[in-house]
Design a protein around this motif. Sequence first.
Motif, PDB file in Angstrom:
ATOM      1  N   PRO A   1       0.620  -1.313   0.061  1.00 35.26           N
ATOM      2  CA  PRO A   1      -0.222  -0.163  -0.070  1.00 35.26           C
ATOM      3  C   PRO A   1       0.595   1.521   0.493  1.00 35.26           C
ATOM      4  O   PRO A   1       2.082   1.218   0.862  1.00 35.26           O
ATOM      5  CB  PRO A   1      -0.668  -0.551   1.296  1.00 35.26           C
ATOM      6  N   TYR A   2       0.189   2.377  -0.580  1.00 40.03           N
ATOM      7  CA  TYR A   2       1.002   3.552  -0.736  1.00 40.03           C
ATOM      8  C   TYR A   2      -0.311   4.408  -0.703  1.00 40.03           C
ATOM      9  O   TYR A   2      -0.833   4.539  -1.738  1.00 40.03           O
ATOM     10  CB  TYR A   2       1.772   3.938  -2.306  1.00 40.03           C
ATOM     11  N   GLN A   3      -0.358   5.451   0.251  1.00 39.73           N
ATOM     12  CA  GLN A   3      -0.871   6.597  -0.306  1.00 39.73           C
ATOM     13  C   GLN A   3       0.015   7.983  -0.012  1.00 39.73           C
ATOM     14  O   GLN A   3       0.971   8.174   0.170  1.00 39.73           O
ATOM     15  CB  GLN A   3      -2.149   6.554   0.734  1.00 39.73           C
ATOM     16  N   GLN A   4      -0.752   9.167  -0.475  1.00 40.71           N
ATOM     17  CA  GLN A   4       0.071  10.373  -0.584  1.00 40.71           C
ATOM     18  C   GLN A   4      -0.095  10.769   0.931  1.00 40.71           C
ATOM     19  O   GLN A   4      -0.112  10.577   1.544  1.00 40.71           O
ATOM     20  CB  GLN A   4      -0.973  11.356  -1.267  1.00 40.71           C
ATOM     21  N   THR A   5       1.646  11.468   1.320  1.00 42.65           N
ATOM     22  CA  THR A   5       2.225  11.269   2.693  1.00 42.65           C
ATOM     23  C   THR A   5       1.380  13.365   2.605  1.00 42.65           C
ATOM     24  O   THR A   5       1.146  13.827   2.265  1.00 42.65           O
ATOM     25  CB  THR A   5       3.384  11.013   2.216  1.00 42.65           C
ATOM     26  N   SER A   6       1.395  12.345   4.186  1.00 44.11           N
ATOM     27  CA  SER A   6       1.037  13.948   4.774  1.00 44.11           C
ATOM     28  C   SER A   6       1.121  14.284   6.490  1.00 44.11           C
ATOM     29  O   SER A   6       2.177  12.969   6.853  1.00 44.11           O
ATOM     30  CB  SER A   6      -0.446  14.214   4.910  1.00 44.11           C
ATOM     31  N   VAL A   7       1.417  15.107   7.128  1.00 45.25           N
ATOM     32  CA  VAL A   7       1.876  15.236   7.801  1.00 45.25           C
ATOM     33  C   VAL A   7       1.223  14.420   9.253  1.00 45.25           C
ATOM     34  O   VAL A   7      -0.518  15.362   9.024  1.00 45.25           O
ATOM     35  CB  VAL A   7       1.822  16.820   8.872  1.00 45.25           C
ATOM     36  N   MET A   8       1.625  14.360  10.289  1.00 46.17           N
ATOM     37  CA  MET A   8       0.023  13.117  10.900  1.00 46.17           C
ATOM     38  C   MET A   8      -1.223  14.258  11.416  1.00 46.17           C
ATOM     39  O   MET A   8       0.016  14.918  12.245  1.00 46.17           O
ATOM     40  CB  MET A   8       0.649  12.113  11.643  1.00 46.17           C
ATOM     41  N   PRO A   9      -2.273  14.199  11.073  1.00 48.63           N
ATOM     42  CA  PRO A   9      -2.850  15.367  12.535  1.00 48.63           C
ATOM     43  C   PRO A   9      -2.583  14.965  14.171  1.00 48.63           C
ATOM     44  O   PRO A   9      -2.446  13.100  14.223  1.00 48.63           O
ATOM     45  CB  PRO A   9      -4.462  15.028  12.190  1.00 48.63           C
ATOM     46  N   PRO A  10      -2.671  15.750  15.082  1.00 49.27           N
ATOM     47  CA  PRO A  10      -2.342  15.387  16.572  1.00 49.27           C
ATOM     48  C   PRO A  10      -3.600  14.154  16.816  1.00 49.27           C
ATOM     49  O   PRO A  10      -3.125  12.918  17.770  1.00 49.27           O
ATOM     50  CB  PRO A  10      -2.563  16.490  16.670  1.00 49.27           C
ATOM     51  N   TRP A  11      -4.639  14.121  16.348  1.00 46.44           N
ATOM     52  CA  TRP A  11      -5.690  13.634  17.195  1.00 46.44           C
ATOM     53  C   TRP A  11      -5.952  12.023  16.896  1.00 46.44           C
ATOM     54  O   TRP A  11      -5.708  10.991  17.559  1.00 46.44           O
ATOM     55  CB  TRP A  11      -6.864  13.872  16.385  1.00 46.44           C
ATOM     56  N   LEU A  12      -4.611  11.879  15.420  1.00 42.39           N
ATOM     57  CA  LEU A  12      -4.615  10.126  15.320  1.00 42.39           C
ATOM     58  C   LEU A  12      -3.244   9.807  16.229  1.00 42.39           C
ATOM     59  O   LEU A  12      -2.874   8.614  16.338  1.00 42.39           O
ATOM     60  CB  LEU A  12      -3.908   9.901  13.846  1.00 42.39           C
ATOM     61  N   ARG A  13      -2.102  10.591  17.507  1.00 45.08           N
ATOM     62  CA  ARG A  13      -1.399  10.393  18.057  1.00 45.08           C
ATOM     63  C   ARG A  13      -2.407   9.914  19.462  1.00 45.08           C
ATOM     64  O   ARG A  13      -1.065   9.171  19.725  1.00 45.08           O
ATOM     65  CB  ARG A  13      -0.609  11.055  18.510  1.00 45.08           C
ATOM     66  N   GLU A  14      -3.077  10.011  19.007  1.00 48.95           N
ATOM     67  CA  GLU A  14      -4.143   9.276  20.933  1.00 48.95           C
ATOM     68  C   GLU A  14      -4.795   8.144  21.037  1.00 48.95           C
ATOM     69  O   GLU A  14      -5.578   7.943  19.546  1.00 48.95           O
ATOM     70  CB  GLU A  14      -4.802  10.595  21.810  1.00 48.95           C
ATOM     71  N   ARG A  15      -5.304   7.293  21.454  1.00 48.14           N
ATOM     72  CA  ARG A  15      -5.352   5.926  21.279  1.00 48.14           C
ATOM     73  C   ARG A  15      -6.673   6.424  21.614  1.00 48.14           C
ATOM     74  O   ARG A  15      -7.123   6.719  21.993  1.00 48.14           O
ATOM     75  CB  ARG A  15      -4.838   4.963  22.257  1.00 48.14           C
ATOM     76  N   PRO A  16      -7.562   5.788  20.622  1.00 42.89           N
ATOM     77  CA  PRO A  16      -9.135   6.079  20.396  1.00 42.89           C
ATOM     78  C   PRO A  16      -9.824   5.500  22.191  1.00 42.89           C
ATOM     79  O   PRO A  16      -9.370   4.125  22.792  1.00 42.89           O
ATOM     80  CB  PRO A  16      -8.935   5.538  19.279  1.00 42.89           C
ATOM     81  N   GLU A  17     -10.254   6.163  22.751  1.00 44.10           N
ATOM     82  CA  GLU A  17     -11.490   5.508  23.654  1.00 44.10           C
ATOM     83  C   GLU A  17     -12.104   4.445  23.399  1.00 44.10           C
ATOM     84  O   GLU A  17     -12.701   3.581  24.080  1.00 44.10           O
ATOM     85  CB  GLU A  17     -11.502   6.784  24.132  1.00 44.10           C
ATOM     86  N   ARG A  18     -13.040   4.445  22.209  1.00 46.52           N
ATOM     87  CA  ARG A  18     -13.681   3.205  21.389  1.00 46.52           C
ATOM     88  C   ARG A  18     -13.481   2.530  20.233  1.00 46.52           C
ATOM     89  O   ARG A  18     -12.184   3.342  19.955  1.00 46.52           O
ATOM     90  CB  ARG A  18     -15.015   3.892  20.967  1.00 46.52           C
ATOM     91  N   PRO A  19     -13.383   1.714  19.844  1.00 46.49           N
ATOM     92  CA  PRO A  19     -13.261   1.363  18.460  1.00 46.49           C
ATOM     93  C   PRO A  19     -13.494   2.110  17.595  1.00 46.49           C
ATOM     94  O   PRO A  19     -14.863   3.353  17.613  1.00 46.49           O
ATOM     95  CB  PRO A  19     -14.068  -0.247  18.492  1.00 46.49           C
ATOM     96  N   ARG A  20     -12.248   2.784  16.489  1.00 50.20           N
ATOM     97  CA  ARG A  20     -12.222   2.957  15.715  1.00 50.20           C
ATOM     98  C   ARG A  20     -13.159   2.305  14.198  1.00 50.20           C
ATOM     99  O   ARG A  20     -12.340   1.172  13.998  1.00 50.20           O
ATOM    100  CB  ARG A  20     -11.175   3.908  15.533  1.00 50.20           C
ATOM    101  N   VAL A  21     -13.455   2.986  13.341  1.00 50.18           N
ATOM    102  CA  VAL A  21     -13.778   2.693  11.489  1.00 50.18           C
ATOM    103  C   VAL A  21     -13.449   3.077  10.810  1.00 50.18           C
ATOM    104  O   VAL A  21     -13.600   5.205  11.460  1.00 50.18           O
ATOM    105  CB  VAL A  21     -15.493   1.720  11.977  1.00 50.18           C
TER     106      VAL A  21
END
Length: 423
Positions: free
Chosen positions: A228-248
């Motif tokens: 897999p390859y997708q266009q690169t970007s800076v990781m948004p801050p919210w993605l650094r945190e572990r989700p409190e509920r299952p993420r879909v």
Amino acid sequence: MFATWPATSHLYPAAPLAWALQSAGHEVVVASYPALADTVVAAGLTAVSLGATADTAPKASLPDDELDGLAAALGPGPDEGHLWEFFRHRILPVLSFHYPGRAPDAEQRAMVDDLVSFARDWRPDLVLWDPAFLAAPVAARACGAAHARLMWGLDYFGWIRERCARLAARPGGNPVGDPLVRLAEPMHRRFGYDSDEEMFLGQWTVDLMPPGMRLPLDTRSVSLRAVPYQQTSVMPPWLRERPERPRVCLTLGVTGRERFINSGVPLSEVLDMMSGLDVEVVATLNADQLASVGQVPSNVRTVDYVPLNQLLPTCSAIVHHGGFGTFAAAAAQRLPQLITGALSAWDRGVAMATAQYVESRGAGLAMAVEGFTPEVMRKHLLTLLHDPSLGEGATELYHDLLATPSPADIVPVLEQLTARARG
């Protein structure tokens, strides 16, 4: 030289192989229309622009009476109807714009002339070409290069060639002819070449599709793992945190972003289906896709774009349209997948093949277009999240991919095949 159709979803599957060839010390360029140049460069590759910017929207195709006659003669079976429909209504209209059966127009002629001229000057040893880019084998033959197709999906081209060959072998032959020859023959003749098999199927094929998803065709193929390859970007801050509920993750893929066509299933209903579930949904939808959506449920986060290789490691499941790139990205992260062609208005044949393959491996669930309802989707999503056997199947699917040769693995194979083809 990679020669590709000017669509991001056609470039991205090829990028890892291009990187592997570069890392092995080979010179690599990607030739396409100017519209793709910035995306090629962003992927860390050298772009060569050909002709003018192309409008890749489907145009008028061959006359309907010709195509009706071919359909009647081919007699596609019940499991092949979607192949003919996609070939007729998606592939042929696009090809007829760039390789018209009538006198070549200026735009098409400029693109082909630019490609042939560049190939003669740069003199590649190997041309790896998108099956929708039928000028590439002309350029390969003009400069004496070996050449092979690089598949991005089901082999509609090989399918129609085999069916037309069977018709020609019957008593009375094929009364209608091969539509690929009808469209590309004027281009071949202009350069003094016959419309032979290599001009449509290459000297061999590099196939990214898992063997269980491929059409049963008699083609010479080299298997390649889909990295897999997708266009690169800076990781948004919210993605650094572990989700409190299952993420879909909910996505319609790259093609859905670039060429959004209403699939007939309102996205508002799909998003409403997620409301009230104890999950966090991340929907990768742009403004065009969200235009018809009113109130977004509180547990749904809409983002214009985030690379799947950043998002999916934080997810517990994915709901998508059945695109091959999205399938591969989810499989690489061992994610259970819910796939339905009801979210795809472009290639439901690929969606069907992808969904059936994932379901057969116990790695997810498939939803047919017929009888689709958000309520059934909601039920399937809950099963995806709570049935541990689907997670186990997703892990097995991941190991299936690992057993397929990587881009680095096939570099020596391509070197040997190229040397043999060039004599």
